[in-house]
Design a protein around this motif. Sequence first.
Motif, PDB file in Angstrom:
ATOM      1  N   ASP A 241       0.852  -1.188   0.000  1.00  0.00           N
ATOM      2  CA  ASP A 241       0.000   0.000   0.000  1.00  0.00           C
ATOM      3  C   ASP A 241       0.892   1.244   0.000  1.00  0.00           C
ATOM      4  O   ASP A 241       1.990   1.229   0.565  1.00  0.00           O
ATOM      5  N   GLU A 242       0.399   2.316  -0.619  1.00  0.00           N
ATOM      6  CA  GLU A 242       1.264   3.479  -0.848  1.00  0.00           C
ATOM      7  C   GLU A 242       0.541   4.805  -0.619  1.00  0.00           C
ATOM      8  O   GLU A 242      -0.663   4.910  -0.826  1.00  0.00           O
ATOM      9  N   ILE A 243       1.338   5.817  -0.248  1.00  0.00           N
ATOM     10  CA  ILE A 243       0.935   7.220  -0.410  1.00  0.00           C
ATOM     11  C   ILE A 243       1.873   7.824  -1.437  1.00  0.00           C
ATOM     12  O   ILE A 243       3.099   7.668  -1.340  1.00  0.00           O
ATOM     13  N   ASN A 244       1.305   8.509  -2.412  1.00  0.00           N
ATOM     14  CA  ASN A 244       2.103   9.154  -3.454  1.00  0.00           C
ATOM     15  C   ASN A 244       1.799  10.641  -3.519  1.00  0.00           C
ATOM     16  O   ASN A 244       0.634  11.045  -3.458  1.00  0.00           O
ATOM     17  N   VAL A 245       2.845  11.433  -3.611  1.00  0.00           N
ATOM     18  CA  VAL A 245       2.693  12.858  -3.906  1.00  0.00           C
ATOM     19  C   VAL A 245       2.774  12.961  -5.432  1.00  0.00           C
ATOM     20  O   VAL A 245       3.830  12.706  -6.021  1.00  0.00           O
TER      21      VAL A 245
ATOM     22  N   ASN B   1       4.889   8.771 -13.600  1.00  0.00           N
ATOM     23  CA  ASN B   1       4.511   7.362 -13.599  1.00  0.00           C
ATOM     24  C   ASN B   1       4.821   6.788 -12.219  1.00  0.00           C
ATOM     25  O   ASN B   1       5.969   6.807 -11.781  1.00  0.00           O
ATOM     26  N   TYR B   2       3.804   6.261 -11.542  1.00  0.00           N
ATOM     27  CA  TYR B   2       3.951   5.770 -10.171  1.00  0.00           C
ATOM     28  C   TYR B   2       4.194   4.263 -10.099  1.00  0.00           C
ATOM     29  O   TYR B   2       4.170   3.679  -9.023  1.00  0.00           O
ATOM     30  N   GLY B   3       4.415   3.639 -11.250  1.00  0.00           N
ATOM     31  CA  GLY B   3       5.094   2.354 -11.257  1.00  0.00           C
ATOM     32  C   GLY B   3       4.291   1.083 -11.432  1.00  0.00           C
ATOM     33  O   GLY B   3       4.820   0.095 -11.933  1.00  0.00           O
ATOM     34  N   TRP B   4       3.045   1.075 -10.988  1.00  0.00           N
ATOM     35  CA  TRP B   4       2.278  -0.164 -11.072  1.00  0.00           C
ATOM     36  C   TRP B   4       2.029  -0.554 -12.522  1.00  0.00           C
ATOM     37  O   TRP B   4       1.680   0.321 -13.270  1.00  0.00           O
TER      38      TRP B   4
HETATM   39 CA   LIG Z   1       3.835   2.841  -6.894  1.00  0.00          CA
END
Ligand SMILES: [Ca+2]
Length: 399
Positions: free
Chosen positions: A260-264, A270-273
């Motif tokens: 699980d993640e928090i992203n700014v 691109n956040y990777g998934w």
């Molecule tokens: Ca990610």
Amino acid sequence: MNTAPRPSLSTCLRAGLLCAALLFGHAADAARGPAPTAFQTSTYAAGLELPWGMEFMPDGRLLVTERAGRLRIVDAQGDKVSIPVRGLPAVDRRSHGGLLDVTIDPAFEANRLIYLSYTEVDRRRSRAGRNGIAVARARLSDDGARVEQLKVLFRQTPKIAIGENLGGRLAVSGDGHLFLTLGDRYAPEDRMRAQSLGYYQGKTVRIRTDGGVPADNPFAQRAGARPEIWSLGHRNPQGAFVHPRTGQLWVAEHGPQGGDEINVVRKGRNYGWPLVSFGCEYNTCAPIGGGTAKAGLAPPLVHWGLPAIAPSNLILYTGDQFPEWKGSVLVGALAGKAVWRIELAGEDAAPRVVRREPLFAELGERIRDIRQGPDGGLYLLVDGVQGRVVRVARTDASL
Ligand SMILES: [Ca+2]
């Protein structure tokens, strides 16, 4: 994900070190907490069936959605829950779908505009097993009894076989933009759509509050790209807010098993998934993608191992009732049955995490949404067929 079993040690040993790291990943975080703040929790409003989203209006009344397609209003004292507001769009409530989030326009006091996210069925008979997220804007009548002038601002196309990982959270910025989070829709064979600009799956999107596409969206001019896309590579983002000082979108997203993640969120990133993940496959804990980090893919600000917390919504706490928590991000947890406080330091645009701790675990409730009230108190939306709103207030009521 909310219901995944924790992998056994023997499963982990077969799957390797990543999994072992997940098993023992964040136990140490909980042990580092500061002295507890004096607070009390009480039921503020009850009788809500599978509630999903809530938002305060400037007069202190609270809008609450129920997945079956109902919007209700809790009065400013928390004494009374209204009958359903009339005029809402039809929703498809199969699986995890239905009426999801509600938020209000920054100029609500003048224009009474609200925004709703929901799943909408594919109207073609042969595609009746499919749905997509839609966003509508409407005016709440002066007496609050109905919505009028309903206009659909966004429709997810193509529609997708019903299922999980919908996303669905809304966040409005002060400068007239509306963000919506969209999940990957779970099907492993479609995961890579989270990396494709031709699909809405696994994205955040940004539109104007009138439904138009902003010309400065990162992919607005790119051939083959969906012009509403703001960021990509998300799995199931169900939390979102716009930071009041930076204007940046922050999201919380469900990873796979662990992760699980928090992203700014930064424009166009691109956040990777599913190319990288801190989590692993359900049951087998087989690795997903190529490790936890890769050049060109933005790392999360925060990630959790196992047990998964299953983050719902998140807020930046700015109130005066709990000075110790001012400036912290608070994340509701479903499987984790708590609210995680993330204490930050450094610049708003490049924060560092200095502490994280679970709060309100003694409630033992799945937290579906979280809001700061006009009084600076915290309001937690408890999931379930007998859902409710819990108010968290200081024990010394002098504040
Ligand atoms: Ca990610």
